[in-house]
Design a protein around this motif. Structure first.
Motif, PDB file in Angstrom:
ATOM      1  N   HIS A 242       0.836  -1.197   0.000  1.00 37.42           N
ATOM      2  CA  HIS A 242       0.000   0.000   0.000  1.00 37.42           C
ATOM      3  C   HIS A 242       0.878   1.256   0.000  1.00 37.42           C
ATOM      4  O   HIS A 242       2.051   1.214   0.384  1.00 37.42           O
ATOM      5  CB  HIS A 242      -0.909   0.043   1.245  1.00 37.42           C
ATOM      6  CG  HIS A 242      -1.782  -1.162   1.391  1.00 37.42           C
ATOM      7  ND1 HIS A 242      -2.859  -1.418   0.574  1.00 37.42           N
ATOM      8  CD2 HIS A 242      -1.726  -2.207   2.283  1.00 37.42           C
ATOM      9  CE1 HIS A 242      -3.437  -2.546   0.939  1.00 37.42           C
ATOM     10  NE2 HIS A 242      -2.763  -3.057   1.982  1.00 37.42           N
ATOM     11  N   ALA A 243       0.251   2.351  -0.421  1.00 37.90           N
ATOM     12  CA  ALA A 243       0.855   3.680  -0.295  1.00 37.90           C
ATOM     13  C   ALA A 243       0.037   4.446   0.727  1.00 37.90           C
ATOM     14  O   ALA A 243      -1.157   4.719   0.516  1.00 37.90           O
ATOM     15  CB  ALA A 243       0.857   4.403  -1.636  1.00 37.90           C
TER      16      ALA A 243
ATOM     17  N   ALA B 128       6.898  -0.453   7.023  1.00 36.17           N
ATOM     18  CA  ALA B 128       6.867   0.601   5.999  1.00 36.17           C
ATOM     19  C   ALA B 128       8.210   1.323   5.939  1.00 36.17           C
ATOM     20  O   ALA B 128       8.992   1.310   6.898  1.00 36.17           O
ATOM     21  CB  ALA B 128       5.745   1.594   6.290  1.00 36.17           C
ATOM     22  N   ILE B 129       8.418   1.965   4.800  1.00 32.21           N
ATOM     23  CA  ILE B 129       9.624   2.772   4.597  1.00 32.21           C
ATOM     24  C   ILE B 129       9.227   4.091   3.956  1.00 32.21           C
ATOM     25  O   ILE B 129       8.324   4.151   3.103  1.00 32.21           O
ATOM     26  CB  ILE B 129      10.657   2.021   3.718  1.00 32.21           C
ATOM     27  CG1 ILE B 129      11.963   2.828   3.626  1.00 32.21           C
ATOM     28  CG2 ILE B 129      10.101   1.731   2.329  1.00 32.21           C
ATOM     29  CD1 ILE B 129      13.092   2.066   2.946  1.00 32.21           C
TER      30      ILE B 129
ATOM     31  N   ARG C  21       9.328   6.919   1.446  1.00 29.80           N
ATOM     32  CA  ARG C  21       9.768   6.959   0.043  1.00 29.80           C
ATOM     33  C   ARG C  21      10.909   7.956  -0.169  1.00 29.80           C
ATOM     34  O   ARG C  21      11.661   7.846  -1.143  1.00 29.80           O
ATOM     35  CB  ARG C  21       8.589   7.310  -0.869  1.00 29.80           C
ATOM     36  CG  ARG C  21       7.577   6.178  -1.006  1.00 29.80           C
ATOM     37  CD  ARG C  21       6.530   6.503  -2.057  1.00 29.80           C
ATOM     38  NE  ARG C  21       5.568   5.420  -2.210  1.00 29.80           N
ATOM     39  CZ  ARG C  21       5.726   4.375  -3.021  1.00 29.80           C
ATOM     40  NH1 ARG C  21       6.842   4.280  -3.749  1.00 29.80           N
ATOM     41  NH2 ARG C  21       4.801   3.450  -3.115  1.00 29.80           N
ATOM     42  N   ASN C  22      11.034   8.927   0.718  1.00 27.61           N
ATOM     43  CA  ASN C  22      12.158   9.863   0.607  1.00 27.61           C
ATOM     44  C   ASN C  22      13.496   9.159   0.800  1.00 27.61           C
ATOM     45  O   ASN C  22      14.514   9.588   0.253  1.00 27.61           O
ATOM     46  CB  ASN C  22      12.012  10.993   1.623  1.00 27.61           C
ATOM     47  CG  ASN C  22      10.890  11.952   1.245  1.00 27.61           C
ATOM     48  OD1 ASN C  22      10.642  12.178   0.059  1.00 27.61           O
ATOM     49  ND2 ASN C  22      10.206  12.496   2.243  1.00 27.61           N
ATOM     50  N   LEU C  23      13.482   8.075   1.624  1.00 26.89           N
ATOM     51  CA  LEU C  23      14.714   7.298   1.778  1.00 26.89           C
ATOM     52  C   LEU C  23      15.098   6.632   0.457  1.00 26.89           C
ATOM     53  O   LEU C  23      16.280   6.576   0.096  1.00 26.89           O
ATOM     54  CB  LEU C  23      14.535   6.240   2.867  1.00 26.89           C
ATOM     55  CG  LEU C  23      14.432   6.740   4.310  1.00 26.89           C
ATOM     56  CD1 LEU C  23      14.275   5.552   5.266  1.00 26.89           C
ATOM     57  CD2 LEU C  23      15.666   7.552   4.686  1.00 26.89           C
ATOM     58  N   LEU C  24      14.081   6.119  -0.248  1.00 28.54           N
ATOM     59  CA  LEU C  24      14.361   5.510  -1.552  1.00 28.54           C
ATOM     60  C   LEU C  24      14.885   6.564  -2.530  1.00 28.54           C
ATOM     61  O   LEU C  24      15.843   6.323  -3.276  1.00 28.54           O
ATOM     62  CB  LEU C  24      13.092   4.857  -2.114  1.00 28.54           C
ATOM     63  CG  LEU C  24      12.404   3.818  -1.219  1.00 28.54           C
ATOM     64  CD1 LEU C  24      11.186   3.246  -1.934  1.00 28.54           C
ATOM     65  CD2 LEU C  24      13.371   2.710  -0.842  1.00 28.54           C
TER      66      LEU C  24
ATOM     67  N   ASP D 275       5.108  10.288   2.476  1.00 32.86           N
ATOM     68  CA  ASP D 275       4.611   9.128   1.738  1.00 32.86           C
ATOM     69  C   ASP D 275       5.387   7.885   2.148  1.00 32.86           C
ATOM     70  O   ASP D 275       6.626   7.892   2.173  1.00 32.86           O
ATOM     71  CB  ASP D 275       4.760   9.355   0.227  1.00 32.86           C
ATOM     72  CG  ASP D 275       3.863  10.475  -0.270  1.00 32.86           C
ATOM     73  OD1 ASP D 275       2.737  10.595   0.242  1.00 32.86           O
ATOM     74  OD2 ASP D 275       4.301  11.233  -1.171  1.00 32.86           O
ATOM     75  N   LEU D 276       4.622   6.824   2.452  1.00 35.04           N
ATOM     76  CA  LEU D 276       5.240   5.572   2.879  1.00 35.04           C
ATOM     77  C   LEU D 276       4.893   4.460   1.901  1.00 35.04           C
ATOM     78  O   LEU D 276       3.804   4.430   1.327  1.00 35.04           O
ATOM     79  CB  LEU D 276       4.756   5.169   4.273  1.00 35.04           C
ATOM     80  CG  LEU D 276       5.008   6.144   5.427  1.00 35.04           C
ATOM     81  CD1 LEU D 276       4.445   5.564   6.722  1.00 35.04           C
ATOM     82  CD2 LEU D 276       6.491   6.440   5.570  1.00 35.04           C
ATOM     83  N   LEU D 277       5.843   3.553   1.726  1.00 37.93           N
ATOM     84  CA  LEU D 277       5.599   2.293   1.032  1.00 37.93           C
ATOM     85  C   LEU D 277       5.406   1.240   2.120  1.00 37.93           C
ATOM     86  O   LEU D 277       6.335   0.948   2.875  1.00 37.93           O
ATOM     87  CB  LEU D 277       6.784   1.940   0.129  1.00 37.93           C
ATOM     88  CG  LEU D 277       6.740   0.553  -0.515  1.00 37.93           C
ATOM     89  CD1 LEU D 277       5.534   0.410  -1.437  1.00 37.93           C
ATOM     90  CD2 LEU D 277       8.035   0.276  -1.280  1.00 37.93           C
ATOM     91  N   LEU D 278       4.190   0.700   2.214  1.00 42.25           N
ATOM     92  CA  LEU D 278       3.825  -0.169   3.343  1.00 42.25           C
ATOM     93  C   LEU D 278       3.495  -1.570   2.855  1.00 42.25           C
ATOM     94  O   LEU D 278       2.800  -1.739   1.847  1.00 42.25           O
ATOM     95  CB  LEU D 278       2.639   0.422   4.090  1.00 42.25           C
ATOM     96  CG  LEU D 278       2.137  -0.335   5.324  1.00 42.25           C
ATOM     97  CD1 LEU D 278       1.716   0.643   6.419  1.00 42.25           C
ATOM     98  CD2 LEU D 278       0.944  -1.238   4.968  1.00 42.25           C
TER      99      LEU D 278
END
Length: 460
Positions: free
Chosen positions: A119-120, A151-152, A154-157, A128-131
């Motif tokens: 999920h987003a 979750a992570i 998305r700014n880290l990516l 914004d998270l990628l969960l």
């Protein structure tokens, strides 16, 4: 600029040097973004599997004993890595230290048992998270279950992608410079044959070479042969035209002589006016025929084979011939011509030019004729002056016109200065009349070293 091959090559080269690295960088970034996302999803799935080991069976009851994930960022506040466990029955929420007090809102979707959904969602500070989440049941019936989510940010990516792009930016910049260098080398290689052909044309134009064949690269051999054939055809047509003009001029001499004889008969019969009219007409026709014959023999820079000629031998040859035929006793020929001075003219044109001017000076000189040369970077000047009576300033333009004679007792047609001026102008030069230091007329010829005139010679 539109028709410039060099400009086109550089335009394409510069556009390629800019666009290709940009396209390559965009393609690399897209591929690396997919790689980072897939790697992160794989790590999150591994974290989910590790978290589910926190479910323990104690006294016949499944209880949750949360396990600490190996990555320390899960315990650092707002680090960008988060996990959360929700008890569906009691709605008890257990979260990572990185979430502090924030609760990730899980979507209300149907989550089959033991499947992973992606999920987003929004995280702390509305990031914004990628969960990824997974539902684990208590038993077979699955009435009691837990929802595990990790979750992570998305700014880290994005930061990982930005970092690798920053590290690889010099590579793409070097690629652009390499393409520019390749463009320059390729352009030089492509322009080389054209520059060589241009140089060969300049040599032909300057009279240092007669034809292009064997002077240009193989790729332009067909062009060179066609160009040489065109030159041959032009020279052949010019030669035939000169021959026809000469034949016409010579063919008029006999009828004109007959007319002059007829004028004498008419004058003897007492018709003086009619005889004078006939003589004037015949004289005009003779001048015209002589002039056209002389002009037909002018090769010009486009028709003759122009070569680099030394002035000194030609001037000495002409002065020697004129000295033997001169009626003036003790006539001094003062030749002050630098042996190093050269001109690029057709040899017959140069001989006609110098010969007509020196012959004109010989007719008017009392005791001395001076010939000198002055050269600079752009042109060569030939000065011819005598110690004769000279020409009044208001008569000098008339002296350059057709058949103008200032002394009817002297031989000639009065065409010498006029023809000399036409030869000089055909080669892009000029002829000027002025007062000489010897007291007579000074004729100054100025001939450019290389840039000949390209205008056609008028034969009318």
């Amino acid at each position: 600029m539109v028709n410039s091959l060099r400009f086109g090559l550089w335009a394409v080269g510069i556009a390629s040097a800019i666009l290709l690295p940009l396209i390559s960088a965009l393609g690399f970034r897209t591929a690396f973004e997919h790689h980072v996302q897939h790697s992160s999803i794989a790590e999150l799935e591994a974290d989910l599997r590790f978290m589910t080991r926190g479910l323990k069976l104690e006294n016949g009851v499944v209880v949750l004993v949360p396990k600490t994930l190996p990555d320390p960022r899960f315990e650092e506040p707002l680090s960008g890595l988060y996990w959360q466990i929700v008890d569906d029955k009691t709605q008890t929420i257990v979260r990572s230290g990185s979430l502090v007090t924030f609760t990730m809102k899980l979507p209300d979707d149907v989550l089959p048992l033991n499947t992973i959904h992606r999920h987003a969602v929004k995280g702390p500070d509305d990031v914004d998270l990628l969960l990824l989440e997974r539902r684990i049941p208590e038993g077979v019936e699955g009435k009691h279950s837990w929802r595990f989510a990790v979750a992570i940010d998305r700014n880290l990516l994005k930061s990982q992608v930005d970092a690798i792009m920053l590290d690889t930016a010099p590579v793409f910049i070097l690629l652009g410079f390499a393409l520019l260098i390749i463009t320059f080398v390729q352009g030089s290689m492509l322009m080389g044959p054209l520059n060589q052909a241009s140089h060969a044309l300049a040599l032909v134009r300057a009279g240092r070479q007669e034809r292009l064949t064997d002077m240009v690269p193989n790729e332009l051999d067909t062009f060179a042969r066609d160009f040489d054939a065109l030159l041959d055809a032009g020279e052949r047509q010019a030669r035939e035209a000169r021959e026809r003009a000469a034949d016409l001029a010579h063919s008029l001499r006999t009828p004109l002589a007959v007319l002059l004889a007829r004028a004498d008969e008419i004058e003897a019969a007492g018709q003086v006016g009619a005889a004078a009219t006939i003589r004037d007409i015949v004289t005009g026709l003779e001048h015209r025929a002589t002039r056209d014959l002389a002009r037909a023999n002018i090769h010009g820079p486009n028709l003759g084979r122009i070569v680099e000629l030394q002035l000194t031998p030609i001037i000495h040859q002409i002065t020697s011939a004129l000295a033997r035929t001169s009626t003036t006793e003790n006539l001094t020929w003062d030749v002050q011509v630098d042996p190093a001075h050269k001109v690029r003219l057709d040899q017959s044109d140069l001989t006609e030019l110098i010969g007509s001017l020196l012959d004109n000076a010989r007719k008017w000189a009392k005791s001395r004729i001076k010939i000198a040369t002055i050269s600079d970077q752009t042109s060569l000047r030939i000065l011819i002056e005598d110690d004769g009576p000279g020409i009044e300033p208001h008569q000098r333009r008339m002296a350059l016109s057709r058949g103008q004679k200032f002394d009817a007792n002297l031989s000639g047609t009065g065409l010498g200065l006029s023809i000399a001026q036409e030869i000089v102008q055909a080669y892009g030069g000029s002829l000027d009349l002025s007062d000489g230091l010897l007291g007579g007329l000074r004729v100054t010829l100025e001939l450019p070293h290389t840039n000949f005139g390209s205008g056609p010679i008028q034969l009318a």
